[in-house]
Design an enzyme around this catalytic site. Structure first.
Site, PDB file in Angstrom:
ATOM      1  N   SER A  70    -124.559  -6.966 -57.119  1.00  0.00           N
ATOM      2  CA  SER A  70    -123.253  -6.493 -56.648  1.00  0.00           C
ATOM      3  C   SER A  70    -122.794  -7.363 -55.494  1.00  0.00           C
ATOM      4  O   SER A  70    -123.612  -7.983 -54.808  1.00  0.00           O
ATOM      5  CB  SER A  70    -123.371  -5.054 -56.143  1.00  0.00           C
ATOM      6  OG  SER A  70    -122.190  -4.654 -55.473  1.00  0.00           O
ATOM      7  N   TYR A  79    -127.632   2.169 -51.714  1.00  0.00           N
ATOM      8  CA  TYR A  79    -127.210   1.375 -52.878  1.00  0.00           C
ATOM      9  C   TYR A  79    -127.128  -0.123 -52.546  1.00  0.00           C
ATOM     10  O   TYR A  79    -127.658  -0.972 -53.277  1.00  0.00           O
ATOM     11  CB  TYR A  79    -125.856   1.891 -53.363  1.00  0.00           C
ATOM     12  CG  TYR A  79    -125.210   1.063 -54.452  1.00  0.00           C
ATOM     13  CD1 TYR A  79    -125.526   1.274 -55.789  1.00  0.00           C
ATOM     14  CD2 TYR A  79    -124.259   0.080 -54.160  1.00  0.00           C
ATOM     15  CE1 TYR A  79    -124.923   0.527 -56.795  1.00  0.00           C
ATOM     16  CE2 TYR A  79    -123.658  -0.668 -55.153  1.00  0.00           C
ATOM     17  CZ  TYR A  79    -123.989  -0.446 -56.472  1.00  0.00           C
ATOM     18  OH  TYR A  79    -123.390  -1.193 -57.459  1.00  0.00           O
TER      19      TYR A  79
END
Ligand code: NAD
Ligand code: MG
Length: 300
Positions: free
Chosen positions: A193, A206
């Site tokens: 990400s 996360y």
């Protein structure tokens, strides 16, 4: 959206190609369904055109029911691969649509629901894939969970643990089971990400897992080079998937999702599938250990 994208090769203004914020609020409970989203994400169902780039390959895609994994599953099948998808049992409705798309492309489709937070299930997932497809050439470890919290005080040990189990441990367990089945030419692709390098303050656990995935994949690539297996990671920016409205962001952020990247909108899953095709195909024979941002212009 101006008009539905029917041909991925038609020249267009990328700013206008897909819906822009504001979006409606649309809370769902995790992991959410693509079916329930407004507007519906584009996974390339009506537009992805294959050219036999993955003819005869056997692929396993985690999180293949929705979002990025679903777009990759559709693209791989249209490029000539047989595809096994994994997802959580509550996502069966999304998954069955993907199975139909794979079969409609004339390829073998295998559905293997189950929870990747469980080591023995990860091993079973690989074994069943190998058994049912007759081998494993492409592993796309893409499943992930994301739960926003504005304060560390609200992140429970259980949440921290589940995020790491699903996003990082599962990668380790699946890869460990898969590598012995992979031949030279096989490829591994993970989904990191933009959070790996620009960690969001509301995604503490996360973001940490996404940085771990990038480091893990790059370290792995060095180790697997001597086996002729390549490993790369893709780093998406904002993509319009069920991950976001199902607790990945606040509804306030869902309404404005994608507004802060230079192209001014979130990406659609169909717009990221091509890099997964490239990284799986022999066209990318000299690409390994790479991190590939697909962010709508946000710099990593
Ligand atoms: P998505 O919700 O459509 O897909 C994620 C999938 O992960 C789910 O469909 C689910 O099947 C699977 N999953 C989650 N927990 C699981 C578990 N315990 N066991 C088995 N499967 C589980 O959302 P997406 O955005 O397509 O997510 C795909 C990947 O892309 C994720 O790794 C996510 O972190 C990453 N990503 C997404 C964005 C974005 O903006 N959407 C941005 C950067 C990275
Ligand atoms: Mg899903």
């Amino acid at each position: 959206m101006s008009d539905p994208v029917k041909n991925q090769y038609e020249m267009r203004d990328p700013r206008e190609q897909y819906p822009k914020p504001p979006f409606p609020e649309q809370p769902q409970s995790a992991p959410g369904l693509a079916q329930e989203m407004t507007p519906k994400p584009d996974h390339g169902e009506n537009s992805y055109q294959g050219f036999g780039r993955l003819k005869g390959r056997k692929a396993l895609i985690t999180g293949g029911d929705s979002g990025i994994g679903r777009a990759v599953a559709i693209a791989y099948a249209r490029e000539g691969a047989d595809v096994a998808i994994n997802y959580l049992p509550s996502e069966e409705a999304d998954a069955q649509e993907v199975i139909e798309f794979i079969r409609a492309a004339g390829q073998k489709a295998v559905a293997i629901p189950g929870d990747l937070k469980d080591e023995s299930f990860c091993q079973e997932l690989v074994e069943r894939t190998v058994q049912e497809l007759g081998g494993l050439d492409i592993l796309v470890s893409n499943a992930g969970r994301q739960t926003f919290q504005t304060s560390i005080a609200d992140i429970t040990t259980a949440q921290f643990d589940e995020t790491f189990k699903a996003n990082v441990y599962a990668l380790f367990w699946i890869t460990k089971a898969a590598v012995p089945h992979m031949k030279p030419g096989a490829t591994i692709i993970t989904t990191s990400s933009i959070n790996a390098r620009q960690p969001s303050e509301t995604l503490l656990d996360y973001a940490t897992t996404k940085a771990a995935i990038a480091a893990y994949t790059q370290a792995l690539s060095g180790q697997l080079a001597e086996k002729g297996i390549r490993a790369n990671t893709v780093a998406p920016g904002p993509f319009w998937t069920a991950l976001q409205p199902s607790g990945g962001q606040s509804q306030e952020k869902v309404k404005e999702f994608g507004s802060d990247v230079p192209l001014g909108r979130p990406g659609q899953p169909a717009e990221i599938a091509p890099i997964y095709v490239l990284l799986a195909s022999q066209e990318s024979s000299f690409m390994t250990g790479g991190l590939f941002p697909v962010t709508g212009g946000e710099l990593m």
